[in-house]
Design a protein around this motif. Structure first.
Motif, mmCIF file in Angstrom:
data_model
loop_
_atom_site.group_PDB
_atom_site.id
_atom_site.type_symbol
_atom_site.label_atom_id
_atom_site.label_comp_id
_atom_site.label_asym_id
_atom_site.label_seq_id
_atom_site.Cartn_x
_atom_site.Cartn_y
_atom_site.Cartn_z
ATOM 1 N N THR A 58 105.292 37.875 -23.204
ATOM 2 C CA THR A 58 105.119 39.117 -23.959
ATOM 3 C C THR A 58 106.324 40.018 -23.701
ATOM 4 O OG1 THR A 58 103.886 40.137 -22.138
ATOM 5 C CG2 THR A 58 102.595 39.017 -23.844
ATOM 6 N N TRP A 59 106.586 40.923 -24.650
ATOM 7 C CA TRP A 59 107.700 41.850 -24.500
ATOM 8 C C TRP A 59 107.353 42.946 -23.503
ATOM 9 C CZ3 TRP A 59 112.103 40.169 -26.061
ATOM 10 C CH2 TRP A 59 112.225 39.383 -27.204
ATOM 11 N N GLU A 60 108.284 43.209 -22.585
ATOM 12 C CA GLU A 60 108.108 44.258 -21.588
ATOM 13 C C GLU A 60 109.279 45.233 -21.683
ATOM 14 O OE1 GLU A 60 107.712 42.444 -17.785
ATOM 15 O OE2 GLU A 60 105.987 41.217 -18.354
ATOM 16 N N LEU A 61 108.965 46.529 -21.762
ATOM 17 C CA LEU A 61 110.001 47.549 -21.895
ATOM 18 C C LEU A 61 110.808 47.667 -20.602
ATOM 19 C CD1 LEU A 61 111.240 49.834 -23.622
ATOM 20 C CD2 LEU A 61 109.551 51.381 -22.611
ATOM 21 N N THR A 68 117.133 54.454 -27.879
ATOM 22 C CA THR A 68 117.231 53.001 -27.976
ATOM 23 C C THR A 68 116.362 52.361 -26.906
ATOM 24 O OG1 THR A 68 119.494 53.136 -28.829
ATOM 25 C CG2 THR A 68 118.816 51.034 -27.876
ATOM 26 N N GLN A 69 115.570 51.390 -27.316
ATOM 27 C CA GLN A 69 114.695 50.680 -26.387
ATOM 28 C C GLN A 69 115.150 49.223 -26.260
ATOM 29 O OE1 GLN A 69 113.083 52.308 -29.281
ATOM 30 N NE2 GLN A 69 113.357 54.133 -28.021
ATOM 31 N N VAL A 70 115.046 48.702 -25.040
ATOM 32 C CA VAL A 70 115.361 47.301 -24.781
ATOM 33 C C VAL A 70 114.178 46.663 -24.066
ATOM 34 C CG1 VAL A 70 116.896 45.662 -23.623
ATOM 35 C CG2 VAL A 70 117.845 47.743 -24.650
ATOM 36 N N TYR A 71 113.730 45.542 -24.594
ATOM 37 C CA TYR A 71 112.598 44.804 -24.042
ATOM 38 C C TYR A 71 113.083 43.424 -23.587
ATOM 39 C CZ TYR A 71 110.031 48.233 -26.898
ATOM 40 O OH TYR A 71 109.559 49.390 -27.475
ATOM 41 N N GLY A 80 115.997 31.392 -19.056
ATOM 42 C CA GLY A 80 116.593 32.611 -19.568
ATOM 43 C C GLY A 80 115.580 33.596 -20.099
ATOM 44 N N LEU A 81 115.960 34.878 -20.056
ATOM 45 C CA LEU A 81 115.163 35.921 -20.672
ATOM 46 C C LEU A 81 115.584 36.094 -22.126
ATOM 47 C CD1 LEU A 81 115.249 38.775 -17.986
ATOM 48 C CD2 LEU A 81 113.322 37.284 -18.504
ATOM 49 N N LYS A 82 114.616 36.357 -22.981
ATOM 50 C CA LYS A 82 114.922 36.798 -24.330
ATOM 51 C C LYS A 82 114.977 38.325 -24.314
ATOM 52 C CE LYS A 82 112.869 32.819 -26.667
ATOM 53 N NZ LYS A 82 111.863 32.350 -27.659
ATOM 54 N N ILE A 83 115.903 38.878 -25.096
ATOM 55 C CA ILE A 83 116.114 40.319 -25.108
ATOM 56 C C ILE A 83 115.850 40.844 -26.525
ATOM 57 C CG2 ILE A 83 117.693 42.176 -24.476
ATOM 58 C CD1 ILE A 83 117.235 40.220 -22.204
ATOM 59 N N ARG A 84 115.208 42.000 -26.595
ATOM 60 C CA ARG A 84 114.961 42.659 -27.880
ATOM 61 C C ARG A 84 115.401 44.111 -27.770
ATOM 62 N NH1 ARG A 84 109.867 45.262 -29.726
ATOM 63 N NH2 ARG A 84 109.998 45.565 -31.999
ATOM 64 N N ASN A 222 120.622 37.073 -16.999
ATOM 65 C CA ASN A 222 119.337 37.777 -17.079
ATOM 66 C C ASN A 222 119.447 39.217 -16.572
ATOM 67 O OD1 ASN A 222 118.141 35.450 -18.052
ATOM 68 N ND2 ASN A 222 117.264 34.861 -16.080
ATOM 69 N N LEU A 223 120.222 39.405 -15.498
ATOM 70 C CA LEU A 223 120.355 40.729 -14.904
ATOM 71 C C LEU A 223 121.199 41.666 -15.769
ATOM 72 C CD1 LEU A 223 120.913 39.780 -11.145
ATOM 73 C CD2 LEU A 223 118.847 40.771 -12.161
ATOM 74 N N GLY A 224 122.250 41.123 -16.389
ATOM 75 C CA GLY A 224 123.190 41.975 -17.112
ATOM 76 C C GLY A 224 122.890 42.188 -18.578
ATOM 77 N N ALA A 225 122.141 41.261 -19.199
ATOM 78 C CA ALA A 225 121.958 41.310 -20.654
ATOM 79 C C ALA A 225 121.235 42.560 -21.152
ATOM 80 C CB ALA A 225 121.245 40.051 -21.134
ATOM 81 N N PRO A 226 120.146 43.020 -20.518
ATOM 82 C CA PRO A 226 119.462 44.206 -21.060
ATOM 83 C C PRO A 226 120.380 45.426 -21.172
ATOM 84 C CG PRO A 226 118.043 43.083 -19.498
ATOM 85 C CD PRO A 226 119.379 42.427 -19.396
ATOM 86 N N ALA A 227 121.156 45.707 -20.128
ATOM 87 C CA ALA A 227 122.063 46.859 -20.170
ATOM 88 C C ALA A 227 123.158 46.651 -21.214
ATOM 89 C CB ALA A 227 122.681 47.084 -18.795
#
Length: 268
Positions: A58-61, A68-71, A80-84, A222-227
């Motif tokens: 599930t998507w987690e904020l 701007t929101q990143v999940y 790997g994490l999926k990013i939204r 995984n650590l860097g992609a959300p930012a």
């Protein structure tokens, strides 16, 4: 004639003064490593397996800043994490957002669009009939990792009813022979949705799914992609889209008729 006497107590004291044999520090270190390395490997293997099987699907904020929101989403069985990433703006039209897809001049300075970009090549130019192209991005990674080549097929579609524009970029690593200079990325599936809203905003949504391959630690990605996704949506892309060649673009194949008041665009 002088007689020499033997003092046994002095002999014993001399023997005691000699250093006793001891294990060398190097030997003790080697013995410690002999036990520690298998234990560490076992711990890492267990942690790796636990991470692989974890995930709520599930998507987690993770980030909510500057509008701007990143999940993130972790799926069991995937490393790997999926990013939204999601944001909204009235500043740009659909044509403004899509114009860079047709801009061949990015080949001259691709680093403005992708950090560490070494080159950007148009392999198959934009085809207005199929609304697709094929491009190659070559990106530098920190040592000791080789550069990565991202051979991508871009496909553009627009829903005739909701007017939602979708740009899908998928890795097609076998469209060209391998290049010994770089590692060809095998897994990349990024999808952009541009949703016109009744209030004049355009909702921008990026679904980001990437693995660098070639031994690059997925943990670092995984650590860097959300930012990185947040910065792209909130800062980098808006700054680039303000350039005159994008700001003044008008693409005839896009329907940009305003939605009727009170209409609700379907969410992709």
């Amino acid at each position: 004639m002088n007689t020499q006497t033997y003092d046994s107590s002095l002999a014993a004291a001399g023997a005691a003064a000699k250093p006793k044999p001891r294990r060398s520090r190097l030997r003790r270190l080697l013995v410690a490593l002999l036990y520690a390395i298998p234990l560490l490997a076992l711990i890492l293997a267990g942690a790796n397996q636990a991470w692989l099987m974890s995930g709520s699907n599930t998507w987690e904020l993770k980030i909510d800043k500057d509008g701007t929101q990143v999940y993130t989403m972790k799926t069991p069985g995937a490393y790997g994490l999926k990013i939204r990433g999601v944001t909204q703006t009235k500043e740009f039209s659909l044509s403004n957002h899509i114009a860079p897809l047709l801009d061949e001049s990015i080949q001259n300075d691709c680093g403005k669009w992708v950090e560490g970009c070494l080159s950007y090549k148009i392999v198959q130019p934009w085809n207005p009939r199929t609304q697709s192209n094929v491009t190659m991005w070559t990106v530098k990674l920190p040592p000791p990792f080789s550069p990565r080549q991202m051979l991508l097929q871009g496909q553009l579609t627009q829903d005739p009813v909701t007017k939602v524009v979708t740009l899908e970029n998928v890795a097609v690593p076998n469209k060209l022979p391998p290049d010994p200079c770089c590692v060809r990325v095998q897994q990349l599936h990024n999808v952009w949705h541009y949703t016109p809203m009744a209030d004049g905003n355009i909702k921008i949504e990026l679904l980001y799914d990437l693995s660098m391959g070639g031994g690059f630690p997925q943990l670092l990605l995984n650590l860097g992609a959300p930012a990185a996704v947040h910065k792209m949506l909130a800062e980098q892309n808006p700054a680039l889209l303000r350039k005159p060649q994008y700001r003044n673009a008008r693409l005839d194949f896009l329907d940009e008729t305003p939605l009727a008041p009170g209409a609700a665009a379907a969410q992709p």
